[in-house]
Design a protein around this motif. Structure first.
Motif, PDB file in Angstrom:
ATOM      1  N   ASN A   6       5.623   0.094   8.599  1.00  0.00           N
ATOM      2  CA  ASN A   6       6.845   0.063   9.453  1.00  0.00           C
ATOM      3  C   ASN A   6       6.563  -0.258  10.661  1.00  0.00           C
ATOM      4  O   ASN A   6       7.670  -0.967  11.152  1.00  0.00           O
ATOM      5  CB  ASN A   6       7.438   1.515   9.497  1.00  0.00           C
ATOM      6  N   ASP A   7       5.387  -0.412  11.208  1.00  0.00           N
ATOM      7  CA  ASP A   7       5.311  -0.886  12.870  1.00  0.00           C
ATOM      8  C   ASP A   7       5.068  -2.507  12.877  1.00  0.00           C
ATOM      9  O   ASP A   7       4.091  -2.840  13.529  1.00  0.00           O
ATOM     10  CB  ASP A   7       4.288  -0.088  13.425  1.00  0.00           C
ATOM     11  N   LEU A   8       5.650  -3.220  11.936  1.00  0.00           N
ATOM     12  CA  LEU A   8       5.628  -4.724  12.108  1.00  0.00           C
ATOM     13  C   LEU A   8       6.883  -5.394  12.584  1.00  0.00           C
ATOM     14  O   LEU A   8       7.776  -4.715  12.669  1.00  0.00           O
ATOM     15  CB  LEU A   8       5.350  -5.235  10.689  1.00  0.00           C
ATOM     16  N   VAL A  13       7.594  -8.029   5.599  1.00  0.00           N
ATOM     17  CA  VAL A  13       7.821  -7.097   4.914  1.00  0.00           C
ATOM     18  C   VAL A  13       6.086  -6.721   4.634  1.00  0.00           C
ATOM     19  O   VAL A  13       5.240  -7.620   4.355  1.00  0.00           O
ATOM     20  CB  VAL A  13       8.179  -7.324   3.598  1.00  0.00           C
ATOM     21  N   GLY A  14       5.820  -5.432   5.302  1.00  0.00           N
ATOM     22  CA  GLY A  14       4.536  -4.902   5.067  1.00  0.00           C
ATOM     23  C   GLY A  14       4.306  -3.935   3.785  1.00  0.00           C
ATOM     24  O   GLY A  14       5.144  -3.088   4.148  1.00  0.00           O
ATOM     25  N   ILE A  15       3.530  -3.944   3.010  1.00  0.00           N
ATOM     26  CA  ILE A  15       3.211  -3.200   2.035  1.00  0.00           C
ATOM     27  C   ILE A  15       1.880  -2.738   1.762  1.00  0.00           C
ATOM     28  O   ILE A  15       0.813  -3.516   1.835  1.00  0.00           O
ATOM     29  CB  ILE A  15       3.776  -3.602   0.610  1.00  0.00           C
ATOM     30  N   HIS A  16       1.647  -1.316   1.822  1.00  0.00           N
ATOM     31  CA  HIS A  16       0.254  -0.783   1.616  1.00  0.00           C
ATOM     32  C   HIS A  16       0.206  -0.253   0.230  1.00  0.00           C
ATOM     33  O   HIS A  16       0.747   0.628  -0.292  1.00  0.00           O
ATOM     34  CB  HIS A  16      -0.090   0.393   2.547  1.00  0.00           C
ATOM     35  N   TYR A  46       5.124 -12.024   4.193  1.00  0.00           N
ATOM     36  CA  TYR A  46       4.766 -10.782   3.364  1.00  0.00           C
ATOM     37  C   TYR A  46       3.091 -10.404   3.655  1.00  0.00           C
ATOM     38  O   TYR A  46       2.291 -11.160   3.390  1.00  0.00           O
ATOM     39  CB  TYR A  46       4.896 -11.074   1.957  1.00  0.00           C
ATOM     40  N   LEU A  47       2.986  -9.208   4.176  1.00  0.00           N
ATOM     41  CA  LEU A  47       1.499  -8.699   4.304  1.00  0.00           C
ATOM     42  C   LEU A  47       1.292  -7.421   3.421  1.00  0.00           C
ATOM     43  O   LEU A  47       2.017  -6.542   3.163  1.00  0.00           O
ATOM     44  CB  LEU A  47       1.547  -7.947   5.675  1.00  0.00           C
ATOM     45  N   LEU A  48       0.120  -7.877   2.509  1.00  0.00           N
ATOM     46  CA  LEU A  48      -0.249  -6.670   1.602  1.00  0.00           C
ATOM     47  C   LEU A  48      -1.464  -6.095   2.029  1.00  0.00           C
ATOM     48  O   LEU A  48      -2.509  -6.855   2.040  1.00  0.00           O
ATOM     49  CB  LEU A  48      -0.413  -7.297   0.096  1.00  0.00           C
TER      50      LEU A  48
END
Length: 122
Positions: A6-8, A13-16, A46-48
């Protein structure tokens, strides 16, 4: 399981990914966020962060992931994959970036800040 990062900035869109990732995870976590991002800005950053083995994605998850990738094929601007799995990082740097119209870059887990900086740059 897929968890939001959430801190992006709002344009990412960031997903862990941790543990087992299922079709339901893709349907309820990833797809709505990507759809919203495309609706708001017309492109995807997109950040994975992949802290699970790629083999922990169920067949249904892989199928949904491919479907969402094709659905938004022309919208991919930047994809950063952060993982300690050398094969996934290699695939991102050498193959995946040839499969999407945008840019793709793999990063090791200890370079997460570099990945966020890279995906945030214009």
């Amino acid at each position: 399981m897929l968890q939001f990062i959430n801190d992006l900035p709002d344009d990412i869109v960031g997903i862990h990914a941790v543990g087992e990732v299922t079709k339901e995870d893709i349907d309820t976590a990833l797809i709505p966020r990507l759809d919203d991002l495309v609706k708001r800005q017309g492109e995807i950053n997109y950040l994975l962060v992949l802290e699970t083995n790629a083999q922990n994605f169920t067949a249904g998850a892989w199928f949904e992931d491919v479907k969402v990738g094709l659905k938004h094929f022309t919208k991919w601007k930047k994809v950063a994959v952060v993982t300690d799995q050398k094969s996934v990082e290699w695939f991102t740097n050498n193959v995946f970036k040839l499969l999407i119209p945008g840019k793709a870059q793999g990063f090791p887990l200890d370079k997460l800040e570099d990945a966020v900086r890279w995906i945030s740059e214009e």
